[in-house]
Write a protein that holds these residues in place. Structure first.
Motif, PDB file in Angstrom:
ATOM      1  N   ILE A   1       0.752   5.764   0.171  1.00 34.17           N
ATOM      2  CA  ILE A   1      -0.036   6.985   0.357  1.00 34.17           C
ATOM      3  C   ILE A   1       0.661   8.176  -0.314  1.00 34.17           C
ATOM      4  CG2 ILE A   1      -1.236   6.356   2.489  1.00 34.17           C
ATOM      5  CD1 ILE A   1       0.806   7.922   4.014  1.00 34.17           C
TER       6      ILE A   1
ATOM      7  N   ARG B   1      -8.588   6.989  -4.674  1.00 34.22           N
ATOM      8  CA  ARG B   1      -9.092   6.982  -3.285  1.00 34.22           C
ATOM      9  C   ARG B   1      -8.548   8.210  -2.599  1.00 34.22           C
ATOM     10  NH1 ARG B   1      -8.486   1.319  -0.232  1.00 34.22           N
ATOM     11  NH2 ARG B   1      -8.202   2.721   1.523  1.00 34.22           N
TER      12      ARG B   1
ATOM     13  N   ALA C   1      -5.464   5.719   7.361  1.00 35.53           N
ATOM     14  CA  ALA C   1      -5.593   5.119   6.022  1.00 35.53           C
ATOM     15  C   ALA C   1      -5.107   3.677   6.008  1.00 35.53           C
ATOM     16  CB  ALA C   1      -4.811   5.940   5.012  1.00 35.53           C
TER      17      ALA C   1
ATOM     18  N   GLN D   1      -1.546   6.343  -9.173  1.00 32.66           N
ATOM     19  CA  GLN D   1      -2.901   5.789  -9.241  1.00 32.66           C
ATOM     20  C   GLN D   1      -3.050   4.949 -10.511  1.00 32.66           C
ATOM     21  OE1 GLN D   1      -5.831   6.711 -11.152  1.00 32.66           O
ATOM     22  NE2 GLN D   1      -7.315   5.616  -9.875  1.00 32.66           N
TER      23      GLN D   1
ATOM     24  N   ASP E   1      -6.226   1.267  -6.476  1.00 28.98           N
ATOM     25  CA  ASP E   1      -6.688   1.474  -5.101  1.00 28.98           C
ATOM     26  C   ASP E   1      -5.682   1.097  -4.026  1.00 28.98           C
ATOM     27  OD1 ASP E   1      -8.951   2.692  -5.750  1.00 28.98           O
ATOM     28  OD2 ASP E   1     -10.314   1.027  -5.267  1.00 28.98           O
TER      29      ASP E   1
ATOM     30  N   THR F   1      -3.720   5.568  -1.502  1.00 25.73           N
ATOM     31  CA  THR F   1      -4.663   6.478  -0.862  1.00 25.73           C
ATOM     32  C   THR F   1      -4.050   7.881  -0.902  1.00 25.73           C
ATOM     33  OG1 THR F   1      -5.330   4.740   0.654  1.00 25.73           O
ATOM     34  CG2 THR F   1      -5.946   6.991   1.254  1.00 25.73           C
ATOM     35  N   CYS F   2      -4.792   8.833  -1.463  1.00 29.21           N
ATOM     36  CA  CYS F   2      -4.322  10.220  -1.459  1.00 29.21           C
ATOM     37  C   CYS F   2      -4.881  10.918  -0.226  1.00 29.21           C
ATOM     38  CB  CYS F   2      -4.817  10.956  -2.696  1.00 29.21           C
ATOM     39  SG  CYS F   2      -4.223  10.242  -4.223  1.00 29.21           S
TER      40      CYS F   2
ATOM     41  N   ARG G   1       0.839  -1.202   0.000  1.00 23.23           N
ATOM     42  CA  ARG G   1       0.000   0.000   0.000  1.00 23.23           C
ATOM     43  C   ARG G   1       0.871   1.248   0.000  1.00 23.23           C
ATOM     44  NH1 ARG G   1      -5.321  -1.110   2.751  1.00 23.23           N
ATOM     45  NH2 ARG G   1      -5.305   1.146   2.897  1.00 23.23           N
TER      46      ARG G   1
ATOM     47  N   ILE H   1      -8.730  10.894   0.720  1.00 24.21           N
ATOM     48  CA  ILE H   1      -9.231  11.354   2.008  1.00 24.21           C
ATOM     49  C   ILE H   1      -9.003  12.857   2.047  1.00 24.21           C
ATOM     50  CG2 ILE H   1      -8.958  11.230   4.510  1.00 24.21           C
ATOM     51  CD1 ILE H   1      -7.818   8.477   4.197  1.00 24.21           C
TER      52      ILE H   1
END
Ligand code: XMP
Length: 510
Positions: A215, A268, A310, A232, A237, A240-241, A213, A270
Motif C-alpha cells: 500500500i 487502484r 484494503a 504501480q 494491482d 493499493t494507493c 501486496r 481508495i
C-alpha cells in the motif's frame, strides 16, 4: 550500471558533486569516506571522486584516502581537501596556507590536459591548506594568482587534483570538468536517464515485492505520487494507493490526485474524504502545536483503518529521497536532518508493521520530477510547490472552520492564478500562498462599513527552505492580487504582503 563512487569528507557541497555527475547522465553514489570497502567495491565503480572537507590533513585523526581506493588502479579526482588527502597519501607535501583563499578566482591552465580545457576560467576557491609539492608522477596543470598549484595531474595513472570546487555554480565550467572526468577519463557510459531510472527501479521494486501486496499513502505531493506511480508500474494491482483528504488541501487538489493517479495511471486508489473527521477534531483548537498533533494522530488513525480495509499488505511505499538518505548517514549533518523531521507530521504512520519500499531512495528531487514526467504524471503535479503536511491548518490561523477554510482557499487560488499568469511561479518563487489571519479590522465597501478578516500574502525565494527571502513581486501583480481578494472573497477586507525573511521569520505563519 557504470558508477562513480564519491567519498564524502564532510564538505557542505558533496551532494552537488553527485548532482553534477548525474546531470551528465552518469550514475554515482555518495558514501562517507570511511564506508566499508566491500560496500563500495560491490558497485564495481569506474572511478573515485574525493570531496572537499573541513579538516586539515595534518590534524590528528584527519580523514585519509582509504587504501583500497589507491590500490584499485581506477581514476581518482580529488577536490580541495580530497586533493590534499590524495597528495598526502601519495607522498607529496601539503602546507598550511599563509593566505587562505575563499571566493572567486581565475585559473590558468598551464599544460595540455585531458581534464581541464585550455586557457583561463573563473572558479570558486575555498581552502586554508595548499599543495606545496605535488606527489611524484604529478605535474602542476593549473595555477591561480593565490594558488601556484591550483590543479595537479598524473595522466599516466589518471589521477587528478583540483584546489577549487567544480561542483558549485560559481565555477561555471565545473559541470563540464566533472562530466569529462566521469565520461572521458573514467569511460563511464551515459546510462542515467529518466527511462533507465524507471527501468532499474521497476526491476528492483519487483524483486523486493514479489507477489505480495503493497500500500502507498498519497498526499498530492510530488514524492508520494512519483513513488506510487513507480510501484504501480512495477507491480500493477498488487498496489493499493490510499488518499486521505483531510479537508485541508488547496483548491482543486483532491480532484487532481484522483485524476492523476486513479484515472490517468489506472492505479487502484481508495480516496477518502475525511474532512468532517478532521474538522470535528480541530473544532475550537487555536494553538498551532495542538493543531499539528491532532492532525498527525487523526491521519494515522484514518490511514490505518483504510489500510486494514484494503486487505493484508506486507509492504508500505515511502517517498524517502536521496538527500534524506545521505544526510542521515553523515554525522555532521544530523542536525540539519533533525530540523526536517519535525516537519514530517502528516507523513505516514511510523508504528505500522510494514516493510518499507523506497523507490526514490537514490534520487535527487530534480530526478524525481523527471521520472514523474516520464511516467506520465501531469506537469502541475510534478512541479507543485512544497506544501506542508498539516496543509492549510498552518495557514488558517485561529480556529479552523469550513467557512474560514473556504475563504482561505479562494484567496490562495487568486494568489496562485495571478502569479501563474505573470509567469512568477516555479523559478521566480519557491513557495507562494495566502494566509488567513484571525485579525478583524474596519473597512468600507460602497457605503457600508465592514469589519472583516485579513489575508497575508507570502511569496519567498529560497534554494533549500532553511533560509529564505521574500520575493520582490512586481507591484502591479501585488495590486491585482489585493484587489481581487477584497472583491472576490467574502469576509476579507484587507490584504497585506509579508516582507520578512527567514530567519528571523519562518516561511509558514502557523
Ligand atoms: P518553515 O515554516 O519552517 O518551513 O520555514 C520550511 C518548509 O517546510 C514546510 N513545512 C512543512 N512541511 N510538514 C511538511 O511536510 C510540516 O509540518 C511543515 N511545516 C512547514 C514549509 O512549507 C516550507 O516549505
Amino acid at each position: 550500471m557504470d558508477t562513480i563512487a564519491i567519498l564524502d569528507f564532510g564538505s557542505q557541497t558533496s551532494q552537488l558533486i553527485a548532482r553534477r555527475v548525474r546531470e551528465a547522465h552518469v550514475y554515482c553514489e555518495l558514501f562517507p569516506y570511511d564506508a566499508p570497502a566491500e560496500q563500495i567495491l560491490a558497485l564495481r565503480p569506474k572511478g573515485f571522486i574525493l570531496s572537499g572537507g573541513p579538516a586539515s590533513i595534518y590534524q590528528t585523526g584527519a580523514p585519509s584516502v582509504p587504501d583500497y581506493v589507491l590500490e584499485s588502479g581506477l581514476p581518482i579526482l580529488g577536490i580541495c581537501y580530497g586533493m590534499q588527502a590524495l597528495t598526502h597519501a601519495l607522498e607529496g607535501r601539503v602546507a598550511a596556507s599563509t593566505r587562505p583563499e575563499y571566493g572567486p578566482a581565475e585559473i590558468e591552465v598551464l599544460t595540455e590536459d585531458p581534464l581541464l580545457p585550455a586557457g583561463k576560467q573563473p572558479v570558486w576557491m575555498s581552502h586554508g591548506d595548499r599543495i606545496e609539492i605535488p606527489p611524484p608522477g604529478f605535474h602542476v596543470s593549473a595555477r591561480s594568482e593565490n594558488s601556484p598549484i591550483a590543479a595537479i595531474s598524473d595522466n599516466l595513472h589518471k589521477r587528478y587534483g583540483l584546489q577549487f570546487h567544480p561542483e558549485v555554480s560559481h565555477t561555471p565550467g565545473g559541470g563540464e570538468i566533472l562530466r569529462t572526468f566521469a565520461v572521458e577519463i573514467c569511460d563511464a557510459q551515459l546510462e542515467w536517464t529518466p527511462e533507465s531510472i524507471v527501468e532499474n527501479t521497476v526491476k528492483r521494486v519487483k524483486v523486493q515485492i514479489g507477489d505480495q501486496r503493497v500500500i502507498a499513502g498519497v498526499s498530492g505531493g510530488v514524492d508520494s505520487s512519483v513513488a506510487a506511480a513507480l510501484v504501480q508500474r512495477a507491480v500493477g494491482d498488487q498496489l493499493t494507493c490510499i488518499f486521505v483528504n483531510p479537508g485541508l488541501l488547496r483548491h482543486g487538489e483532491p480532484e487532481a490526485v484522483v485524476q492523476a493517479l486513479g484515472e490517468n495511471l489506472g492505479a487502484r486508489l481508495i480516496a477518502i474524504d475525511a474532512t468532517e473527521t478532521f474538522l470535528d477534531a480541530l473544532s475550537g483548537v487555536t494553538d498551532p502545536e495542538d493543531k499539528r498533533r491532532i492532525i498527525g494522530e487523526k491521519f494515522i488513525r484514518v490511514f490505518e483503518a483504510q489500510a486494514r480495509k484494503a486487505g493484508q499488505a506486507r509492504f508500505l511505499v515511502q517517498g524517502t529521497i536521496y538527500p534524506d538518505v545521505v544526510e542521515s548517514s553523515a554525522p555532521d549533518r544530523r542536525v540539519a536532518a533533525r530540523i526536517k523531521t519535525h516537519h514530517n507530521v502528516g507523513g505516514l504512520p511510523p508504528d505500522l508493521d510494514f516493510e518499507l519500499v523506497e523507490p526514490l531512495r537514490y534520487l535527487f528531487k530534480d530526478e524525481v520530477r523527471a521520472v514523474g514526467l516520464a511516467l506520465g504524471l501531469p506537469e502541475s503535479l510534478v512541479w507543485r510547490q512544497p506544501f506542508p503536511g498539516p496543509g492549510l491548518a498552518v495557514r488558517c490561523l485561529g480556529e479552523i472552520t469550513l467557512e474560514r477554510l473556504k475563504r482561505l482557499r479562494v484567496a490562495d487560488k487568486i494568489v496562485i492564478d495571478e502569479l501563474q499568469t505573470a509567469g512568477l511561479l516555479r523559478d521566480k518563487t519557491a513557495q507562494a500562498f495566502a494566509v488567513l489571519l484571525p485579525v478583524q479590522s474596519v473597512g468600507v465597501m460602497g457605503d457600508q462599513r465592514t469589519y472583516a478578516e485579513t489575508v497575508a500574502v507570502r511569496a519567498v525565494t529560497t534554494d533549500d527552505f532553511m533560509t529564505a527571502d521574500w520575493a520582490r513581486l512586481p507591484l502591479p501583480v501585488l495590486a491585482r492580487i489585493s484587489n481581487r481578494i477584497v472583491n472576490e472573497v467574502p469576509g476579507v477586507n484587507r490584504v497585506v504582503y509579508d516582507i520578512t525573511s527567514k530567519p528571523p521569520a519562518t516561511i509558514e505563519w502557523e
